[in-house]
Design a protein around this motif. Structure first.
Motif, PDB file in Angstrom:
ATOM      1  N   GLN A 142       0.038   0.593  -4.293  1.00 22.43           N
ATOM      2  CA  GLN A 142      -1.321   0.526  -4.840  1.00 22.43           C
ATOM      3  C   GLN A 142      -2.287   0.964  -3.746  1.00 22.43           C
ATOM      4  O   GLN A 142      -2.167   0.521  -2.609  1.00 22.43           O
ATOM      5  N   ALA A 143      -3.232   1.848  -4.095  1.00 19.62           N
ATOM      6  CA  ALA A 143      -4.216   2.305  -3.104  1.00 19.62           C
ATOM      7  C   ALA A 143      -4.946   1.104  -2.501  1.00 19.62           C
ATOM      8  O   ALA A 143      -5.278   0.158  -3.208  1.00 19.62           O
ATOM      9  N   GLU A 156       0.810  -1.215   0.000  1.00 19.42           N
ATOM     10  CA  GLU A 156       0.000   0.000   0.000  1.00 19.42           C
ATOM     11  C   GLU A 156       0.849   1.273   0.000  1.00 19.42           C
ATOM     12  O   GLU A 156       0.573   2.218  -0.716  1.00 19.42           O
ATOM     13  N   LYS A 158     -16.741   6.239  10.514  1.00 17.73           N
ATOM     14  CA  LYS A 158     -16.269   7.092   9.417  1.00 17.73           C
ATOM     15  C   LYS A 158     -15.153   6.352   8.695  1.00 17.73           C
ATOM     16  O   LYS A 158     -14.178   5.941   9.316  1.00 17.73           O
ATOM     17  N   LEU A 159     -15.323   6.194   7.380  1.00 14.07           N
ATOM     18  CA  LEU A 159     -14.369   5.392   6.603  1.00 14.07           C
ATOM     19  C   LEU A 159     -13.318   6.282   5.942  1.00 14.07           C
ATOM     20  O   LEU A 159     -13.641   7.295   5.327  1.00 14.07           O
ATOM     21  N   TYR A 160     -12.061   5.904   6.070  1.00 17.41           N
ATOM     22  CA  TYR A 160     -10.953   6.666   5.478  1.00 17.41           C
ATOM     23  C   TYR A 160     -10.236   5.829   4.427  1.00 17.41           C
ATOM     24  O   TYR A 160     -10.243   4.603   4.516  1.00 17.41           O
ATOM     25  N   ASP A 161      -9.624   6.535   3.464  1.00 18.13           N
ATOM     26  CA  ASP A 161      -8.872   5.798   2.448  1.00 18.13           C
ATOM     27  C   ASP A 161      -7.536   5.308   2.984  1.00 18.13           C
ATOM     28  O   ASP A 161      -7.055   4.262   2.565  1.00 18.13           O
ATOM     29  N   LEU A 192      -4.849  11.644  11.119  1.00 18.80           N
ATOM     30  CA  LEU A 192      -4.873  13.113  11.052  1.00 18.80           C
ATOM     31  C   LEU A 192      -6.159  13.634  11.679  1.00 18.80           C
ATOM     32  O   LEU A 192      -6.160  14.608  12.427  1.00 18.80           O
ATOM     33  N   ASP A 214      -3.231   7.015   7.598  1.00 21.06           N
ATOM     34  CA  ASP A 214      -2.651   8.347   7.808  1.00 21.06           C
ATOM     35  C   ASP A 214      -3.737   9.403   7.952  1.00 21.06           C
ATOM     36  O   ASP A 214      -3.713  10.221   8.868  1.00 21.06           O
ATOM     37  N   ASN A 215      -4.690   9.384   7.012  1.00 23.92           N
ATOM     38  CA  ASN A 215      -5.763  10.371   7.060  1.00 23.92           C
ATOM     39  C   ASN A 215      -6.665  10.161   8.267  1.00 23.92           C
ATOM     40  O   ASN A 215      -7.133  11.121   8.877  1.00 23.92           O
ATOM     41  N   ASP A 242      -7.975   0.528  -1.291  1.00 25.99           N
ATOM     42  CA  ASP A 242      -9.301   0.249  -1.845  1.00 25.99           C
ATOM     43  C   ASP A 242      -9.283  -0.744  -2.996  1.00 25.99           C
ATOM     44  O   ASP A 242     -10.162  -1.568  -3.124  1.00 25.99           O
ATOM     45  N   GLY A 243      -8.295  -0.580  -3.858  1.00 23.81           N
ATOM     46  CA  GLY A 243      -8.309  -1.341  -5.099  1.00 23.81           C
ATOM     47  C   GLY A 243      -7.273  -2.438  -5.133  1.00 23.81           C
ATOM     48  O   GLY A 243      -6.977  -2.983  -6.188  1.00 23.81           O
ATOM     49  N   ARG A 297     -11.233   2.145   5.186  1.00 21.94           N
ATOM     50  CA  ARG A 297     -12.195   1.474   4.331  1.00 21.94           C
ATOM     51  C   ARG A 297     -11.664   0.108   3.885  1.00 21.94           C
ATOM     52  O   ARG A 297     -10.477  -0.045   3.631  1.00 21.94           O
ATOM     53  N   ALA A 298     -12.567  -0.877   3.784  1.00 24.10           N
ATOM     54  CA  ALA A 298     -12.230  -2.203   3.252  1.00 24.10           C
ATOM     55  C   ALA A 298     -11.188  -2.926   4.096  1.00 24.10           C
ATOM     56  O   ALA A 298     -10.342  -3.636   3.570  1.00 24.10           O
TER      57      ALA A 298
END
Lengths: 253, 228, 232
Positions: free
Chosen positions: A68-69, A29, A154-157, A164, A160-161, A71-72, A136-137
């Motif tokens: 790779q992000a 990731e 609350k879902l984050y990508d 934050l 880190d975010n 999510d995907g 998320r996921a």
């Protein structure tokens, strides 16, 4: 234009042929410190990356590691963008339907982190009505949804975010992997945040530890990874990598 | 393509429609006020106002909306004094941050559309209005604005539709709008083609409905075609 | 002015990728736009229908959804298609290709309308006159149509290009290492979101400013010898 199309087609052929050689493409990731992250020179590093490199050295394979992000990351594997995922992915029944896993290469529970002063607890009643951040996921998102239905999720990508926002005070707490949060508390969370309650270890929800994912039916590659994993655990390479990151062992029992 | 997955995703996606619609409607409303004031400021005789309005339009039209949302949502929370201020009550919520970014963004674009519309009003009409003794405010309300908005409506309509599309960026700051729901579903089901196609169809319906509504208003405002 | 914590060169690399992405989308999008306009003006209804669906879909669906669809779904569709043609290898769609494809499709859809308007703006009697003096269709296209279409289309194309520069930021969502994603990485490392996103905003602003100046220059060139204000 025709020349461009031909060039593109030729490039596509070259890429495709490259994939047929003994070249393993591994995805991680790159936003999950200290397991995988990008440093200021743009290079991927971290525990997962070191393990991947050690395994490849053991298998005498040529590996390329790509970011790779999250999510995907499974759709990307299924679509054939790469051959394996080494990205702290928990082995869960839901994911086993989509991909094949090796044996776990580390284990860590799910932990709740909140403001040090808060009296939030890691129980269904304690999280009721609280705003909890989660990636998320992930298994932690699934865990929250099933085991703590009263929480506002609350879902984050990325983690880190999510962190934050925890620091900014938008969240009452976050549920994430124990070791990741341990590192964050050490480096960034300071005294203002702390672990709340006991880490959650039930494999029914958080899986059997982090494994290497390969496409369904790719048993050849999975067996290669499993064999290499056994070797590096036996010959001390794993312990050395572990010690360079954590003062405790995260090896599966 | 698995049609049943697409149909199964629809109820969840329609749940996202409410948030998308709410964001777009409020952003357009606030954006309208910002745009009208900015357009008037850009046309005003006061140099400071003109300068400020021009700088605002240039900045918000010159940078990506994604950067604007991230700056407001993640960026401002970097500072302790922001987190300790009263404004934090609003800035704490991703909804208000996104709304702020969307409204400021569409405000900048719409200001240019309105300015163009106002400039297109023939000068002699304004002179005639003043000559029969209309005050500047009355002249603006009864002569300039009706002519300007008719001229600007096609471009303003485009901007409204762009706003529906732009609202999809709300998903990048944890909001569960149509795109946010779609991303979560795609990640959970590992069926991106089906889910994103379904999401695209939902958006198409939304933008189509909006286009029809705008056409309806265009016809109504077009006095030359109105039957009497 | 900015303390970039050693991430300066990373952001610079990202800026280069953003520029490459915009220019690639510009070139491919112009081709798509011309093709789309030709289809919309053609006498064959299937072509007109196809172009109509293309522009309607792209103009009605958020770019973010198009990008996500192409990146995650495009690779599956492309390989199914290639395999049905008998190809056995694997074709990869990386983030850059997916980004260029999505942005070109967007640029193309908007450019289709701009070109169509510009072609329609060339007075028909000029073409009749050219034919009357015996010019061949190719010559008419090159010497009568193209210079004027170019002039009429420039303001519209310039606006689309500005939109595309800004939309490159969306490609960061699928992990292409362009400016926005590099800024995101730096934020993950330094926890200074304001600093890095503001810096990114400044770079985007300079890019759009340069593009605007360039557009103005091109317009001035294209309008040589034309009295008064540009028409389109």
């Amino acid at each position: 234009m025709i020349r461009e199309i031909l060039t593109a087609a030729a490039l596509a052929l070259v890429c495709a042929q490259g994939a047929q050689a003994e070249n393993i493409r591994i995805a991680t990731e790159g936003a999950y410190p200290p397991f995988n992250l990008v440093d200021s020179s743009g290079k991927l590093k971290g525990f997962d990356v070191d393990i991947a490199k050690a395994l490849c050295a053991e298998m005498k394979a040529h590996c390329t590691i790509v970011a790779q992000a999250w999510d995907g990351i499974i759709p990307g594997l299924k679509a054939g963008k790469y051959d394996a995922i080494i990205a702290s992915m928990s082995i869960t029944p839901a994911r086993k339907k989509a991909v094949d896993f090796t044996a776990p290469y580390y284990v860590a529970g799910a932990a709740l982190v909140g403001p040090a002063k808060s009296d939030i607890t890691f129980t269904p009643a304690g999280l009721k009505g609280k705003t909890i951040g989660v990636q998320r996921a992930t298994t932690y998102a699934a865990l929250l949804k099933e085991k703590f239905p009263g929480a506002k999720i609350k879902l984050y990508d990325t983690v880190d975010n999510q962190n934050l926002d925890l620091k900014a005070g938008r969240l009452d707490g976050v549920v994430a992997q124990q070791v990741v949060m341990y590192e964050w508390l050490k480096k960034d969370g300071g005294k203002a945040f702390a672990f709340k309650g006991k880490p959650f270890l039930d494999p029914k929800y958080i899986g059997d530890g982090a494994g290497i994912a390969v496409n369904k039916g790719n048993t050849k590659l999975r067996d290669q990874f499993d064999a290499a994993l056994k070797t590096i655990m036996a010959n001390g390479t794993y312990a050395k990598i572990n010690a360079s990151y954590f003062p405790f062992s995260i090896a599966p029992k | 393509m698995n049609i049943s997955v697409m149909i199964g995703a629809l109820p969840d996606l329609l749940g996202g429609v409410a948030l998308t619609t709410e964001l777009v409607a409020l952003a357009l409303l606030v954006g309208f006020v910002i745009a009208l004031s900015t357009a008037l400021a850009r046309l005003s005789g006061v140099a400071v106002l003109r300068w400020l309005a021009t700088a605002y339009v240039f900045t918000f039209r010159g940078t990506p909306l994604l950067v604007q949302i991230f700056l407001i949502y993640y960026g401002l929370s970097q500072f302790a004094f922001v987190r300790d201020s009263v404004a934090w009550v609003v800035l704490k919520q991703p909804f208000w941050c996104t709304l702020m970014a969307l409204a400021l963004n569409t405000g900048a674009y719409t200001a240019e559309v309105f300015r163009g519309g106002i400039l297109s009003v023939p000068h002699n009409q304004i002179e005639a209005a003043r000559a029969i003794g209309m005050s500047p405010v009355t002249a603006f309300r009864r002569i300039i604005w009706p002519l300007a908005i008719r001229q600007a409506l096609p471009a303003y309509g485009n901007e409204m539709i762009l706003m529906v599309k732009a609202s999809s960026l709300a998903s990048t700051v944890t909001l569960m709008d149509i795109t946010g729901v779609a991303q979560t579903l795609a990640a959970d089901t590992y069926m991106p083609i089906e889910i994103f196609t379904a999401a695209a169809l939902v958006y198409l319906c939304l933008t189509y409905a909006m286009t029809q509504a705008i056409h309806f208003f265009e016809r109504r405002l077009d006095v030359t075609r109105r039957r009497s | 002015m900015f303390d970039l914590y050693g991430f300066g060169h990373l952001l610079f690399e990202g800026t280069l990728v953003t520029i490459e992405l915009s220019l690639a989308a510009l070139v491919c999008g112009l081709v798509l736009g011309l093709a789309g306009a030709a289809m919309k003006l053609s006498g064959l209804w299937p072509l007109r229908l196809l172009a109509g669906i293309y522009t309607a879909v792209i103009r009605g669906v958020p770019e973010l959804v198009v990008i996500l669809f192409i990146y995650y779904g495009g690779v599956i569709l492309l390989n199914k298609f290639a395999h049905s043609l008998g190809y056995v290898g694997y074709i990869n769609v990386n983030a850059f290709t997916a980004g260029v494809t999505a942005l070109s499709l967007t640029f193309g859809a908007y450019a289709t309308e701009v070109f169509r308007g510009a072609i329609a703006a060339v007075p028909a009697n000029q073409i009749e006159a050219a034919r009357a003096i015996g010019m061949r269709p190719r010559t008419i296209f090159r010497r009568i149509l193209l210079p004027q279409v170019w002039r009429f289309a420039l303001p519209g194309l310039g606006n689309i290009f500005l939109i595309i520069i800004k939309e490159t930021a969306l490609v960061s969502v699928i992990g292409l290492d362009e400016l926005m994603r590099k800024a995101d990485l730096a934020v993950g490392y330094t926890k200074k979101p304001f600093t890095f996103f503001l810096f990114a905003a400044c770079i985007y602003l300079s890019m759009t400013a340069v593009a605007m100046l360039f557009q103005r220059g091109l317009e001035r060139r294209a309008n040589r010898g034309v009295a008064g204000r540009p028409m389109a």
